[in-house]
Scaffold this active site. Structure first.
Site, PDB file in Angstrom:
ATOM      1  CE  LYS A 132       2.909  -4.126   8.446  1.00 48.48           C
ATOM      2  NZ  LYS A 132       3.034  -3.377   7.667  1.00 48.48           N
ATOM      3  CB  SER A 207       2.929  -4.663   4.287  1.00 51.40           C
ATOM      4  OG  SER A 207       3.571  -3.818   5.745  1.00 51.40           O
ATOM      5  CB  SER A 231       3.419  -1.461   4.677  1.00 49.69           C
ATOM      6  OG  SER A 231       4.387  -1.732   3.903  1.00 49.69           O
TER       7      SER A 231
END
Length: 538
Positions: A132, A207, A231
């Site tokens: 990420k 996210s 997330s």
């Protein structure tokens, strides 16, 4: 042009330019804009060789076995995943950083190491792993959706980055996130929106939505995301993959970038995302076996504790959280899963959502306790505006230290009462929706309560595809629905059975704090029961 717009444009162009010409999808092979599901592209386009498809479809443990014996080289494997990642980005806009050349060079060095020593560098030797955007890699941006952080490369690695490199992993891409990583859909003013490869009209969640899109497309076997309110679990559920939300301190999270830096009222954690439970377990055990507490001062020195499969689980099922009713596909999937578990001999009791309303409110108050200052200060340097999804941060009023301490006291009381109720029930875990949705159209993801409560409690949780798919002929809107709240009313009115037809449905399994091994074991037991039931029907 506004400063922030020109920065965003140049960043997007630089990302596109980082894809080698030979990995630009030929125009005649590009799926039509009307083709929603692009997960079949690698197999059906003819653009990937049979050998490349074999590598992409091989699970991480088996790839590692090939790499360890030298029957596959890391260079070949890395090139295949780089090519697939390039395709995934062109079709879903899932990447934030591309460094294919460096990854291939690293893979060559690992192949040389194996050739010279006869031994792999470490337990992840030669395996491409995606990260990420907020994981720092020296020389790479970690802009987390802010134009002010573009062209501001990291000068140090995150602790996890170093651990993976020392274990022999090959890092090749970083993946897109929403602004500040505080939106349940992956969209920002820098790189735009990441779409769901299973249906590009639907969100990939947030996210960690860039990660979920990359993995669901098939361009990463194991990726790492983070979770502060859902997330990891939300994007995993939106795309039908697996993830583990660990308790704080189990995996190293030191020196990662945050959109709310210093906010520790509810801790961010990181965890693996993958297409199979086996790969989630492999990653988890491998990272913990590296003793990350040696280098991360907040990591707990808890070795991996294998959990023996339990043939008869006692599970509590939470049908709704008292605030939002699951949409019809999720409600049906939960009912079917419970029925199969009962048939397999597992004990199921009902679980009341006591404390969930309070936990949801606590989470919201914690995130905006600074009056939105953290976000505002990152937007200001380039004149970047607040996105509509961030309006709560724009309108927030800063609270004082004493008020924050009172929130902590409320949290502590809630944690104690929830644990007492859990212990008194004698349950192994809670089975519930991950989100109210299978997935949902862009801009319509409106509720994170099912995940966020377990961040407040800091419980271990797995989101897993349960084998049920949304079907418009079975999943019409709830008849004569009595809304539990205003947000429930909105979600049920927004529900579109045709839009999510065919999407996989995920559920969430929750264990107590620091029970990562147990929740993974229990997920395996549940999947086995579901599989046995399906086989019995054949």
């Amino acid at each position: 042009m506004d400063s922030w717009k020109s920065i965003a444009k140049s960043k997007q162009e630089a990302l596109k330019a980082a894809i080698p010409s030979e990995w630009i999808i030929p125009a005649h092979l590009l799926p039509s804009e009307h083709q929603t599901d692009v997960t079949s592209f690698p197999r059906q386009s003819g653009w990937f060789t049979d050998r490349e498809l074999e590598i992409l479809s091989t699970s991480a443990p088996r790839i590692l076995a090939h790499l360890e014996t030298g029957s596959w080289t890391s260079e070949e494997v890395t090139k295949v995943f780089c090519k697939a990642a390039a395709a995934a980005h062109q079709l879903t806009n899932c990447l934030s950083e591309i460094f294919f050349d460096e990854a291939i060079a690293q893979a060559k060095q690992l192949d040389e190491h194996l050739k010279k020593t006869g031994k792999p560098k470490g337990p992840f030797h030669g395996l491409p792993i995606s990260l990420k955007d907020n994981f720092n890699i020296i020389g790479k941006d970690s802009c987390v959706g802010f134009t002010s952080l573009v062209n501001d490369p990291a000068t140090y690695n995150s602790t996890l980055t170093d651990l993976l490199l020392e274990a022999g992993a090959v890092l090749y891409v970083k993946t897109n996130v929403p602004t500040a990583m505080m939106i349940a859909e992956t969209v920002n003013n820098v790189l735009g929106r990441t779409v769901n490869p299973r249906n590009r009209k639907l969100t990939s969640g947030g996210s960690s939505g860039g990660e979920s899109a990359l993995i669901a497309f098939g361009a990463s076997r194991i990726g790492v995301g983070t979770d502060i309110g859902g997330s990891l679990r939300i994007p995993a559920a939106c795309t039908g993959i697996f993830t583990l939300r660990p308790s704080f301190g189990r995996f190293p999270n030191f020196q990662t970038r945050s959109g709310l830096a210093g906010q520790e009222a509810v801790n961010s954690v990181n965890g693996p995302m993958a297409s199979t439970l086996e790969e989630i377990t492999l990653y988890s055990k491998t990272v913990i076996d590296q003793e990350p507490w040696i280098n991360d001062p907040k990591c707990l020195p808890i070795p991996w504790r294998p959990a023996e499969p339990k043939h008869r689980l006692k599970l509590a099922v939470m049908w709704n959280d008292g605030i939002v009713t699951p949409t019809p596909p999720v409600a049906r999937a939960l009912q079917e899963t419970v029925n199969r578990l009962r048939q397999a001999g597992h004990q199921i009791i009902d679980w009341a959502p006591t404390g969930h309303h309070e936990a949801r409110q606590l989470l919201q108050r914690k995130f905006v306790a600074d009056g939105g200052k953290s976000v505002r200060e990152l937007l200001a340097p380039t004149g970047e505006p607040f996105r509509e999804e961030m309006r709560d941060y724009e309108k927030a009023t800063e609270i004082g230290v004493h008020a924050m301490w009172q929130i902590h006291l409320e949290r502590n009381t809630l944690q104690k009462e929830y644990l007492q109720r859990w212990n008194a029930s004698g349950i192994d875990g809670i089975l519930c929706p991950t989100t109210p949705y299978s997935s949902v159209e862009h801009g319509k993801f409106a509720y994170v309560g099912y995940t966020g409560v377990f961040n407040v409690l800091d419980y271990s949780a797995v989101s897993f595809p349960c084998g049920v798919k949304a079907r418009k002929e079975l999943d019409a809107s709830h008849p004569s629905h009595q809304a539990l709240s205003d947000i429930d009313d909105r979600i049920q009115k927004d529900y579109n059975a045709s839009a999510v037809d065919g999407m996989p449905v995920s559920l969430q399994l929750v264990a107590r704090r620091l029970e990562e091994e147990k929740v993974l074991m229990m997920t395996g037991v549940i999947l086995q029961a579901m599989s046995a039931e399906r086989k019995a029907k054949l």
